[in-house]
Design an enzyme around this catalytic site. Structure first.
Site, mmCIF file in Angstrom:
data_model
loop_
_atom_site.group_PDB
_atom_site.id
_atom_site.type_symbol
_atom_site.label_atom_id
_atom_site.label_comp_id
_atom_site.label_asym_id
_atom_site.label_seq_id
_atom_site.Cartn_x
_atom_site.Cartn_y
_atom_site.Cartn_z
ATOM 1 N N CYS A 297 10.773 -6.279 6.339
ATOM 2 C CA CYS A 297 9.887 -7.086 6.554
ATOM 3 C C CYS A 297 10.397 -8.400 7.096
ATOM 4 O O CYS A 297 9.835 -9.031 7.960
ATOM 5 C CB CYS A 297 9.308 -7.532 5.153
ATOM 6 S SG CYS A 297 8.149 -6.233 4.588
ATOM 7 N N VAL B 281 0.905 -1.269 -0.095
ATOM 8 C CA VAL B 281 -0.142 0.134 -0.019
ATOM 9 C C VAL B 281 1.001 1.276 -0.055
ATOM 10 O O VAL B 281 1.553 1.641 0.982
ATOM 11 C CB VAL B 281 -0.921 -0.024 1.295
ATOM 12 C CG1 VAL B 281 -1.930 1.303 1.366
ATOM 13 C CG2 VAL B 281 -1.911 -1.208 1.270
ATOM 14 N N GLU B 282 0.939 2.106 -1.193
ATOM 15 C CA GLU B 282 1.944 3.152 -1.255
ATOM 16 C C GLU B 282 1.140 4.369 -0.898
ATOM 17 O O GLU B 282 -0.169 4.458 -0.639
ATOM 18 C CB GLU B 282 2.270 3.333 -2.630
ATOM 19 C CG GLU B 282 3.253 1.878 -3.153
ATOM 20 C CD GLU B 282 3.675 2.059 -4.404
ATOM 21 O OE1 GLU B 282 4.421 1.149 -4.948
ATOM 22 O OE2 GLU B 282 2.962 2.833 -5.284
ATOM 23 N N ASN B 283 1.831 5.221 -0.689
ATOM 24 C CA ASN B 283 1.324 6.693 -0.171
ATOM 25 C C ASN B 283 2.068 7.746 -1.083
ATOM 26 O O ASN B 283 3.177 7.543 -1.587
ATOM 27 C CB ASN B 283 1.713 6.888 1.166
ATOM 28 C CG ASN B 283 0.957 7.946 1.801
ATOM 29 O OD1 ASN B 283 1.284 9.121 1.617
ATOM 30 N ND2 ASN B 283 0.047 7.491 2.729
ATOM 31 N N CYS C 158 11.989 -7.535 1.740
ATOM 32 C CA CYS C 158 12.915 -6.517 2.264
ATOM 33 C C CYS C 158 13.519 -6.673 3.706
ATOM 34 O O CYS C 158 12.795 -7.574 4.281
ATOM 35 C CB CYS C 158 12.498 -5.237 2.033
ATOM 36 S SG CYS C 158 11.177 -4.506 3.356
ATOM 37 N N CYS D 7 4.734 -2.477 2.923
ATOM 38 C CA CYS D 7 5.015 -3.701 2.031
ATOM 39 C C CYS D 7 3.908 -4.591 2.312
ATOM 40 O O CYS D 7 3.314 -4.436 3.268
ATOM 41 C CB CYS D 7 6.342 -4.407 2.509
ATOM 42 S SG CYS D 7 7.918 -3.533 2.182
ATOM 43 N N GLU E 96 4.063 -7.931 3.195
ATOM 44 C CA GLU E 96 4.277 -8.755 4.069
ATOM 45 C C GLU E 96 3.772 -8.022 5.546
ATOM 46 O O GLU E 96 3.044 -8.580 6.249
ATOM 47 C CB GLU E 96 5.926 -8.998 4.291
ATOM 48 C CG GLU E 96 6.552 -9.901 3.110
ATOM 49 C CD GLU E 96 7.062 -8.744 2.110
ATOM 50 O OE1 GLU E 96 6.413 -7.798 1.775
ATOM 51 O OE2 GLU E 96 7.976 -9.258 1.533
HETATM 52 ZN ZN ZN Z 1 9.064 -5.059 2.733
#
Ligand code: ZN
Length: 148
Positions: free
Chosen positions: A103, A55-57, A100, A65, A67
């Site tokens: 996460c 979910v970006e912003n 990443c 992310c 996860e």
């Molecule tokens: Zn991540």
């Protein structure tokens, strides 16, 4: 590339369910900036599937992310410590994306080091399976704070 199929504790049927859900979870993604969707499926020991997506912003650093989205959903729905497996899938067809660093640490809080992490490519035709221990060696976790 494919190893230990299916991961410990999963039947072939469970593995198919895990893959289908990791791929399907990408449809939940909000990723207008990167246009790179990632889906995550946490399968509990009771074989429940908890899905998450990136979910970006507009303020990029506020994004989260797939996860960690799935982790937050799992923990807040009473599934903090009963994970059987975690799987992710990205849009790339050639690449099996991996979690990443942030996460990996977030997974470490709630899972055993033996947790299988399955990394699928976009259509599920390729995958890599590694344990959390393999992805995050010499990790720092909750037990380290309890040793004081
Ligand atoms: Zn991540």
């Amino acid at each position: 590339m494919q190893t230990n199929l299916p991961p410990p504790g999963l039947t072939e049927c469970d593995f198919q369910l895990l893959k289908d859900n990791a791929i399907k979870a990408r449809e939940l993604s909000y990723s207008p900036y990167s246009t790179f969707r990632v889906g995550c499926c946490i399968m509990t020991k009771a074989k429940a599937c908890i899905l998450g997506a990136n979910v970006e912003n507009a303020s990029y650093g506020a994004g989260i992310c797939a996860e960690r989205t799935a982790i937050v959903k799992a923990v807040t729905s009473g599934h903090a410590n009963d994970w059987l497996c975690l799987a992710i899938s990205g849009d790339a067809l050639e690449t099996c994306i991996s979690p990443c660093g942030i996460c990996r640490q977030a997974i470490r809080e709630f899972a055993s080091l033996e947790l299988p992490i399955v990394m699928f490519n976009g259509d599920g035709s390729k995958f890599i399976i590694k344990s959390l221990q393999e992805l995050l060696p010499l990790s720092f976790g909750p037990d380290d704070l309890r040793e004081n």
